[in-house]
Write a protein that holds these residues in place. Sequence first.
Motif, short mmCIF file in Angstrom:
data_model
loop_
_atom_site.label_atom_id
_atom_site.label_comp_id
_atom_site.label_asym_id
_atom_site.label_seq_id
_atom_site.Cartn_x
_atom_site.Cartn_y
_atom_site.Cartn_z
N UNK A 70 4.39 -27.32 15.74
CA UNK A 70 4.11 -26.04 15.08
C UNK A 70 3.35 -26.23 13.78
N UNK A 71 3.71 -27.26 13.02
CA UNK A 71 3.02 -27.51 11.75
C UNK A 71 1.54 -27.80 12.00
N UNK A 72 1.23 -28.56 13.04
CA UNK A 72 -0.17 -28.86 13.37
C UNK A 72 -0.90 -27.57 13.72
N UNK A 73 -0.25 -26.70 14.50
CA UNK A 73 -0.86 -25.42 14.85
C UNK A 73 -1.17 -24.60 13.61
N UNK A 74 -0.25 -24.57 12.67
CA UNK A 74 -0.48 -23.84 11.41
C UNK A 74 -1.62 -24.47 10.62
N UNK A 77 -4.87 -23.29 12.18
CA UNK A 77 -5.18 -21.91 11.81
C UNK A 77 -5.61 -21.83 10.35
N UNK A 78 -4.91 -22.53 9.48
CA UNK A 78 -5.24 -22.53 8.05
C UNK A 78 -6.69 -22.99 7.84
N UNK A 79 -7.05 -24.08 8.50
CA UNK A 79 -8.38 -24.63 8.32
C UNK A 79 -9.47 -23.81 9.03
N UNK A 80 -9.23 -23.42 10.27
CA UNK A 80 -10.28 -22.77 11.05
C UNK A 80 -10.48 -21.30 10.67
N UNK A 81 -9.42 -20.63 10.20
CA UNK A 81 -9.54 -19.21 9.84
C UNK A 81 -9.42 -18.96 8.34
N UNK A 96 -7.53 -21.72 21.93
CA UNK A 96 -7.98 -22.98 22.54
C UNK A 96 -9.29 -23.43 21.90
N UNK A 97 -10.19 -22.50 21.65
CA UNK A 97 -11.48 -22.83 21.02
C UNK A 97 -11.27 -23.44 19.63
N UNK A 98 -10.37 -22.86 18.85
CA UNK A 98 -10.09 -23.41 17.52
C UNK A 98 -9.51 -24.82 17.63
#
Length: 115
Positions: A70-74, A77-81, A96-98
């Motif tokens: 979950x931390x990696x997913x966050x 999101x933090x970096x890509x968005x 998936x694209x991110x």
Amino acid sequence: LTRDLDPTMVRKVHGGISGKHRIPHLGENVDLDRLREAFSFTVVRNPWTRLVSGYRDKVSDENTQGGSFRRVGKDIVREMRNVTDRDELDKLYPTFTEFAEWLVRHNGTGNSHFH
């Protein structure tokens, strides 16, 4: 084998699961010359299948691994968005694209699991 296997390196690659899938201790009764001549092979997964599996099992919003990454997913999101609000991050999962773009951007350095 084309070179000697350093058994101390196995744990650095696969951590605690190594013992489940490997010979953890070669006893003194093993004929090392015969072992070196033994037939060996490698099974390689399709890289695209592995990419989709890594996304679905580790960082997507599917309930498959209990949020183990979950931390990696966050982080993705933090970096890509460019999302920095913690409450907002708790609600978001990478697409998936991110995920794929993040892997390319980090060239395998973002998390050792995805090298």
